[in-house]
Write a protein that holds these residues in place. Structure first.
Motif, PDB file in Angstrom:
ATOM      1  N   CYS A   1      56.751  46.622  43.877  1.00 27.24           N
ATOM      2  CA  CYS A   1      55.551  45.854  44.448  1.00 27.24           C
ATOM      3  C   CYS A   1      56.239  45.110  45.530  1.00 27.24           C
ATOM      4  O   CYS A   1      56.729  44.111  45.083  1.00 27.24           O
ATOM      5  CB  CYS A   1      54.465  45.268  43.384  1.00 27.24           C
ATOM      6  SG  CYS A   1      53.319  44.463  44.439  1.00 27.24           S
TER       7      CYS A   1
ATOM      8  N   GLY B   1      55.422  42.244  48.491  1.00 24.09           N
ATOM      9  CA  GLY B   1      54.548  41.115  48.850  1.00 24.09           C
ATOM     10  C   GLY B   1      55.287  40.163  49.795  1.00 24.09           C
ATOM     11  O   GLY B   1      56.374  40.697  50.459  1.00 24.09           O
ATOM     12  N   GLU B   2      55.170  38.929  49.577  1.00 31.23           N
ATOM     13  CA  GLU B   2      55.871  38.177  50.576  1.00 31.23           C
ATOM     14  C   GLU B   2      56.272  36.705  49.455  1.00 31.23           C
ATOM     15  O   GLU B   2      55.223  36.049  48.836  1.00 31.23           O
ATOM     16  CB  GLU B   2      55.057  37.464  51.412  1.00 31.23           C
ATOM     17  CG  GLU B   2      55.784  36.556  52.668  1.00 31.23           C
ATOM     18  CD  GLU B   2      54.718  36.186  53.821  1.00 31.23           C
ATOM     19  OE1 GLU B   2      55.579  36.064  54.882  1.00 31.23           O
ATOM     20  OE2 GLU B   2      53.649  36.065  53.597  1.00 31.23           O
TER      21      GLU B   2
ATOM     22  N   ARG C   1      50.658  36.537  49.127  1.00 29.76           N
ATOM     23  CA  ARG C   1      50.821  38.237  48.938  1.00 29.76           C
ATOM     24  C   ARG C   1      51.612  38.229  47.624  1.00 29.76           C
ATOM     25  O   ARG C   1      52.770  38.597  47.904  1.00 29.76           O
ATOM     26  CB  ARG C   1      51.424  38.714  50.075  1.00 29.76           C
ATOM     27  CG  ARG C   1      50.362  38.651  51.519  1.00 29.76           C
ATOM     28  CD  ARG C   1      51.158  39.120  52.735  1.00 29.76           C
ATOM     29  NE  ARG C   1      51.850  40.365  52.546  1.00 29.76           N
ATOM     30  CZ  ARG C   1      52.811  40.816  53.183  1.00 29.76           C
ATOM     31  NH1 ARG C   1      53.484  39.917  54.056  1.00 29.76           N
ATOM     32  NH2 ARG C   1      53.460  41.894  52.820  1.00 29.76           N
ATOM     33  N   ASP C   2      51.032  37.888  46.432  1.00 31.70           N
ATOM     34  CA  ASP C   2      51.771  37.592  45.455  1.00 31.70           C
ATOM     35  C   ASP C   2      52.199  38.998  44.613  1.00 31.70           C
ATOM     36  O   ASP C   2      51.103  39.544  44.035  1.00 31.70           O
ATOM     37  CB  ASP C   2      50.933  36.438  44.457  1.00 31.70           C
ATOM     38  CG  ASP C   2      51.707  36.319  43.221  1.00 31.70           C
ATOM     39  OD1 ASP C   2      52.368  37.106  42.659  1.00 31.70           O
ATOM     40  OD2 ASP C   2      51.705  35.092  42.905  1.00 31.70           O
ATOM     41  N   ALA C   3      53.360  39.372  44.712  1.00 29.38           N
ATOM     42  CA  ALA C   3      53.518  40.651  44.022  1.00 29.38           C
ATOM     43  C   ALA C   3      53.189  40.637  42.233  1.00 29.38           C
ATOM     44  O   ALA C   3      52.772  41.541  42.050  1.00 29.38           O
ATOM     45  CB  ALA C   3      54.999  41.084  44.185  1.00 29.38           C
TER      46      ALA C   3
ATOM     47  N   ALA D   1      49.373  40.987  41.800  1.00 31.96           N
ATOM     48  CA  ALA D   1      49.178  42.331  42.123  1.00 31.96           C
ATOM     49  C   ALA D   1      49.410  43.360  41.106  1.00 31.96           C
ATOM     50  O   ALA D   1      48.783  44.219  40.815  1.00 31.96           O
ATOM     51  CB  ALA D   1      49.635  42.885  43.641  1.00 31.96           C
TER      52      ALA D   1
ATOM     53  N   GLY E   1      57.850  37.526  45.570  1.00 32.59           N
ATOM     54  CA  GLY E   1      57.660  38.522  46.822  1.00 32.59           C
ATOM     55  C   GLY E   1      58.110  40.029  46.361  1.00 32.59           C
ATOM     56  O   GLY E   1      57.744  40.858  47.183  1.00 32.59           O
TER      57      GLY E   1
ATOM     58  N   ARG F   1      45.350  43.016  48.076  1.00 32.09           N
ATOM     59  CA  ARG F   1      46.262  41.761  47.820  1.00 32.09           C
ATOM     60  C   ARG F   1      47.459  41.834  48.786  1.00 32.09           C
ATOM     61  O   ARG F   1      48.354  40.778  48.872  1.00 32.09           O
ATOM     62  CB  ARG F   1      46.691  41.946  46.434  1.00 32.09           C
ATOM     63  CG  ARG F   1      45.679  41.565  45.314  1.00 32.09           C
ATOM     64  CD  ARG F   1      46.363  41.415  44.013  1.00 32.09           C
ATOM     65  NE  ARG F   1      45.180  41.093  43.222  1.00 32.09           N
ATOM     66  CZ  ARG F   1      45.016  40.045  42.658  1.00 32.09           C
ATOM     67  NH1 ARG F   1      45.614  38.778  43.087  1.00 32.09           N
ATOM     68  NH2 ARG F   1      43.934  39.672  41.814  1.00 32.09           N
TER      69      ARG F   1
ATOM     70  N   VAL G   1      49.833  43.635  49.350  1.00 33.73           N
ATOM     71  CA  VAL G   1      51.142  44.152  49.272  1.00 33.73           C
ATOM     72  C   VAL G   1      51.322  45.761  49.292  1.00 33.73           C
ATOM     73  O   VAL G   1      50.299  46.183  49.592  1.00 33.73           O
ATOM     74  CB  VAL G   1      51.183  44.001  47.417  1.00 33.73           C
ATOM     75  CG1 VAL G   1      51.246  42.334  47.345  1.00 33.73           C
ATOM     76  CG2 VAL G   1      50.441  44.639  46.791  1.00 33.73           C
TER      77      VAL G   1
END
Ligand code: GLV
Ligand code: MN
Ligand code: MN
Length: 428
Positions: A232, A234-235, A248-250, A253, A296, A330, A332
């Motif tokens: 996953c 994200g950032e 953008r929290d992995a 998510a 991330g 989300r 991601v």
């Protein structure tokens, strides 16, 4: 009256059988003890030491020891010609890391005890000790039996061992497997050599203990669909400064995804559908994760198991839809590795009936139940070979170091197995 010998054996012979069983389990536990539980790596050192120990025992008892072209160990009754059709008893000699001593090993020792008790029927008999049944090591199950049936793909051979990083190809080659044939996907034996396949195994679950059943015949084995690794993406950001709507929290998510799958699972169960779902590995990267950092990147494994191939496919479609939906909501992205699949299997009705009758003849409480765990028997059943499994109840579940089994229950299982071999031998 039973003519199978273990059930009609004298008390002294039964005692000798018990002592032999206890010694085999104790010695192999010692050689594979890791300080916590037992570890017998697929196509690795302690799996080989276990196989070699059993080979020395089999030889000392007058059995013929050989290897098939996948590196599995074969123990044949004396005088059985190499290609001669026989009843095969099998199970595996690897274990999960920090696992228990009985998962797999019980079935191999049971086969050997049926052979060396020397009083079963004259049925031609072989025990096969499979390598590489546990998916924990390479991320794919049933490697030794799959190789035998020509079912190892080029992509499978590139899978890497979880701790050494060696490829499956290298590890299989290191135990003398016929890599040219395996790479070509050739079946490594003629399945007509197997008149019937029988596997004794601990139940690994709590049902038989709860129902007070020492033994059970297995009617079917769940299949599965798996990803060893889904990423996953994200950032990664400072945990204090980014408001919820801009994150953008992995990790959130992945958690959301898992809870959505749990809701689908619950609904499917309410409709009477057989399904279990597990995310056994969930990881942030220890090199970069911190209490003050929004993750991330999170990786996780995903496995669904069911007796129904249709359910597995339908659930997989739901997973795909939720990966898309969570990704969109989300911010991601999910990246999946190769999908792996093992087919569910149905045990042969006649073999199942013979196993049930063998339990009844011993006067043991028993029933016919499904197997939630996977077993090499599924490969034999799906190849059209009459196959059956006998479960022995066990304490403390399995795939953990506390796994246990009463020797009385195991010996009942060996007697029932011997009886079933005798009956099937007279069918032939
Ligand atoms: C085998 O041990 C399985 O994972 O079912
Ligand atoms: Mn296992
Ligand atoms: Mn097993």
């Amino acid at each position: 009256m039973s003519t199978s010998a273990t059930s009609s054996a004298s008390p002294a012979m039964r005692e000798a059988l018990r002592e032999t069983a206890e010694k085999l389990f104790a010695d192999i536990r010692e050689l594979s003890f890791d300080g916590v539980g037992v570890t017998r790596e697929s196509y690795g050192r302690r799996e080989t030491e276990t196989g070699d120990y059993l080979a020395a025992f089999a030889q000392s008892q007058g059995l013929t020891v050989s290897h098939d072209r996948a590196g599995n160990y074969i123990f044949s009754n004396p005088g059985l010609a190499p290609e001669q059709p026989a009843i095969w008893v099998g199970s595996h000699i690897d274990s999960v890391p920090q696992g228990g001593n009985f998962d797999g090993l019980a079935g191999v020792i049971a086969g050997l005890l049926c052979q060396v008790s020397g009083q079963h029927s004259a049925a031609p008999l072989r025990t096969i000790a499979f390598r590489g049944e546990e998916s924990a090591w390479f991320g794919k199950a049933y490697l030794g039996s799959s190789a035998l049936f020509g079912k190892i793909s080029a992509a499978d051979l590139e899978l890497v061992q979880r701790s050494s990083g060696q490829t499956l190809d290298e590890c299989m080659a290191s135990v003398g497997a016929d890599m040219a044939a395996i790479r070509a996907g050739e079946p490594l034996f003629d399945k007509k050599q197997v008149l019937a396949y029988l596997e004794l195994h601990i139940e690994q679950g709590p049902v038989m203990i709860a129902r007070d059943l020492p033994l059970a015949a297995v009617n079917g084995i769940r299949g599965n669909i798996r990803h060893n690794r889904i990423e996953c993406l994200g950032e990664a950001q400072h945990s204090g400064v980014v408001p919820r709507w801009l994150r953008r929290d992995a990790m959130f998510a992945v958690s959301d995804l898992i809870m959505r799958l749990d809701a689908h699972w619950k609904e499917l169960l309410e409709r009477g559908i057989d399904l279990v779902v597990t995310a056994g590995i969930v990881q942030t990267d220890p090199a970069e994760h911190s209490i003050s950092r929004i993750p991330g990147q999170v990786s996780f494994s995903l496995e669904a198991r069911s007796k129904s191939a249709d359910t597995l496919e339908a659930f997989y479609q739901l997973v795909q839809a939720e990966l898309q939906a969570v990704g969109k909501e989300r911010g991601v992205r999910f990246v999946t590795d190769r999908r792996l699949r093992s087919d569910p299997a149905t045990m042969h009705p006649r073999v199942c009936q013979v196993l049930m009758a063998a339990c009844a003849a011993l006067g043991v409480a028993h029933d016919s139940i499904p197997s939630g765990a996977g077993h090499d028997a599924s490969l034999f059943a799906n190849a059209g070979i009459p196959s059956g499994m006998l479960f022995v109840r066990n304490q403390n579940g399995s795939h953990n170091p506390h796994e246990a089994m009463e020797m009385d229950d195991f010996l009942l299982g060996v007697h029932a197995l011997s009886e079933a071999i005798h009956t099937l031998g007279s069918d032939l």
